[in-house]
Design an enzyme around this catalytic site. Structure first.
Site, PDB file in Angstrom:
ATOM      1  N   ASP A   1      -3.890  21.768  32.568  1.00 18.59           N
ATOM      2  CA  ASP A   1      -4.299  20.834  31.512  1.00 18.59           C
ATOM      3  C   ASP A   1      -3.351  19.644  31.567  1.00 18.59           C
ATOM      4  OD1 ASP A   1      -5.368  19.732  29.074  1.00 18.59           O
ATOM      5  OD2 ASP A   1      -5.943  21.744  28.471  1.00 18.59           O
TER       6      ASP A   1
ATOM      7  N   ASP B   1      -0.968  36.134  34.247  1.00 24.89           N
ATOM      8  CA  ASP B   1      -1.646  35.267  35.221  1.00 24.89           C
ATOM      9  C   ASP B   1      -2.784  34.499  34.553  1.00 24.89           C
ATOM     10  OD1 ASP B   1      -2.551  34.185  37.606  1.00 24.89           O
ATOM     11  OD2 ASP B   1      -3.629  35.991  38.216  1.00 24.89           O
TER      12      ASP B   1
ATOM     13  N   ARG C   1      -7.147  47.057  43.025  1.00 27.81           N
ATOM     14  CA  ARG C   1      -8.023  48.221  43.180  1.00 27.81           C
ATOM     15  C   ARG C   1      -7.505  49.309  44.094  1.00 27.81           C
ATOM     16  NH1 ARG C   1     -12.740  44.114  44.334  1.00 27.81           N
ATOM     17  NH2 ARG C   1     -10.867  43.053  45.061  1.00 27.81           N
TER      18      ARG C   1
ATOM     19  N   LYS D   1      -3.103  31.041  34.848  1.00 27.26           N
ATOM     20  CA  LYS D   1      -3.406  29.849  35.673  1.00 27.26           C
ATOM     21  C   LYS D   1      -3.593  28.597  34.816  1.00 27.26           C
ATOM     22  CE  LYS D   1      -5.544  32.507  39.435  1.00 27.26           C
ATOM     23  NZ  LYS D   1      -5.522  33.874  38.896  1.00 27.26           N
TER      24      LYS D   1
ATOM     25  N   THR E   1      -8.705  31.399  46.615  1.00 32.54           N
ATOM     26  CA  THR E   1      -9.237  31.973  47.871  1.00 32.54           C
ATOM     27  C   THR E   1     -10.761  31.926  47.896  1.00 32.54           C
ATOM     28  OG1 THR E   1      -8.850  34.094  46.818  1.00 32.54           O
ATOM     29  CG2 THR E   1      -7.361  33.478  48.590  1.00 32.54           C
TER      30      THR E   1
ATOM     31  N   LYS F   1       0.401  42.990  36.243  1.00 30.03           N
ATOM     32  CA  LYS F   1      -0.237  41.675  36.124  1.00 30.03           C
ATOM     33  C   LYS F   1      -1.362  41.747  35.099  1.00 30.03           C
ATOM     34  CE  LYS F   1      -3.252  39.602  39.179  1.00 30.03           C
ATOM     35  NZ  LYS F   1      -4.297  38.794  38.511  1.00 30.03           N
TER      36      LYS F   1
HETATM   37  O1  C5P Z   1      -8.031  44.538  43.599  1.00 30.67           O
HETATM   38  P1  C5P Z   1      -7.237  43.565  44.432  1.00 30.67           P
HETATM   39  O2  C5P Z   1      -6.007  44.185  45.051  1.00 30.67           O
HETATM   40  O3  C5P Z   1      -8.087  42.803  45.418  1.00 30.67           O
HETATM   41  O4  C5P Z   1      -6.704  42.536  43.338  1.00 30.67           O
HETATM   42  C1  C5P Z   1      -5.891  41.464  43.641  1.00 30.67           C
HETATM   43  C2  C5P Z   1      -5.530  40.710  42.398  1.00 30.67           C
HETATM   44  O5  C5P Z   1      -4.998  39.470  42.791  1.00 30.67           O
HETATM   45  C3  C5P Z   1      -6.704  40.408  41.473  1.00 30.67           C
HETATM   46  O6  C5P Z   1      -6.207  40.399  40.134  1.00 30.67           O
HETATM   47  C4  C5P Z   1      -7.121  39.018  41.911  1.00 30.67           C
HETATM   48  O7  C5P Z   1      -7.719  38.260  40.883  1.00 30.67           O
HETATM   49  C5  C5P Z   1      -5.776  38.406  42.275  1.00 30.67           C
HETATM   50  N1  C5P Z   1      -5.844  37.278  43.197  1.00 30.67           N
HETATM   51  C6  C5P Z   1      -6.391  37.338  44.460  1.00 30.67           C
HETATM   52  N2  C5P Z   1      -6.395  36.246  45.278  1.00 30.67           N
HETATM   53  C7  C5P Z   1      -5.874  35.114  44.863  1.00 30.67           C
HETATM   54  C8  C5P Z   1      -5.301  35.031  43.596  1.00 30.67           C
HETATM   55  C9  C5P Z   1      -5.306  36.139  42.788  1.00 30.67           C
HETATM   56  O8  C5P Z   1      -6.859  38.393  44.875  1.00 30.67           O
HETATM   57  N3  C5P Z   1      -5.866  34.084  45.664  1.00 30.67           N
END
Ligand code: C5P
Length: 240
Positions: A67, A62, A217, A64, A125, A35
């Site tokens: 527009d 991604d 992460r 998003k 979120t 991603k």
């Molecule tokens: O590091 P982590 O596993 O929390 O990353 C989750 C990924 O998913 C990040 O790139 C974050 O921006 C994305 N994301 C999220 N919640 C959402 C939409 C996207 O955690 N509702």
């Protein structure tokens, strides 16, 4: 979308991202599903996506999009020409805007390639119900709004939505089993949350009906990223 584990490449630049990939490559050479978000794309641009596609990786771009429909259509056309595999749009842009994204992807895809999938982001979120109602002026409840947006995304012909795995059963109940649930917020242990409010394990995501999990992460900051990727894959595939 064949139940992928998508690695969120939340790195500040190409050097950082590729040094992480090199550390995985030394174990595998296996093509991954990556991603690429706004931070990396705005810094490195299309050439990064082209280079990673060239290496055989699948790309979830991604950005998003949100527009007026004609602008989103033209933007989606450009992204399709990059041969990415999956993109996102904001469901808040409305049904016509989401349809325009599909049309742009269809017309922009070179003849030999397959049309990228498109999924909608519903409520971020980071948005609480109170904030949504008081700041954004949407009077319905949060879950009701997420479901409403998911139904709109289906009507627009999108393949699915981004949501918590915990929301996947309700989405499928209301928008149909074929609406794919692409779910971030995944951790090996439910107590390892970082800044995510609600997290689930890969096994739980599978049981809840997720179609793709997005993991950042937990893998990119792990001491042994390849081992962690394998462990998460096993759980996600139900082999553990
Ligand atoms: O590091 P982590 O596993 O929390 O990353 C989750 C990924 O998913 C990040 O790139 C974050 O921006 C994305 N994301 C999220 N919640 C959402 C939409 C996207 O955690 N509702």
């Amino acid at each position: 979308m064949n139940k992928p584990l998508i690695i969120a490449m939340d790195f500040k630049d190409r050097t950082a991202a590729e040094s992480f990939l090199d550390s995985l490559d030394s174990f595998t050479g296996t093509p991954l599903f990556l991603k690429v978000g706004m931070e990396l794309f705005y810094r490195e641009g299309p050439s990064l996506v082209e280079a990673w596609k060239e290496k055989g990786h699948r790309i979830f771009l991604d950005l998003k999009l949100h527009d007026i429909p004609s602008t989103v259509q033209s933007a989606a056309r450009q992204l399709a020409a990059l041969n990415v595999d999956l993109i996102t749009v904001h469901a808040a842009g409305g049904i016509r805007m989401m349809e325009a994204a599909r049309e742009g992807l269809e017309t922009g895809t070179p003849a030999a390639d397959s049309v990228p999938d498109c999924v909608a982001v519903t409520q971020l979120t980071s948005t609480t119900e109170k904030m949504m109602q008081e700041e954004l002026g949407i009077p319905a409840g949060l879950e009701e709004t997420v479901i409403h947006y998911a139904v709109n995304a289906k009507q627009a012909g999108l393949q699915g939505i981004v949501c918590s795995a915990l929301e996947a059963p309700a989405i499928k109940e209301h928008a149909g089993r074929n609406m794919k649930a692409v779910t971030p917020g995944i951790r090996m242990k439910e107590q390892d949350r970082n800044d995510q409010k609600r997290v689930v394990t890969p096994a739980k995501a599978r049981n809840l009906g997720s179609d793709a999990i997005v993991v950042g992460r937990s893998i990119t900051s792990a001491e042994q990223p390849w081992q962690t990727y394998q462990d998460m894959m096993k759980q996600w595939r139900g082999k553990q």
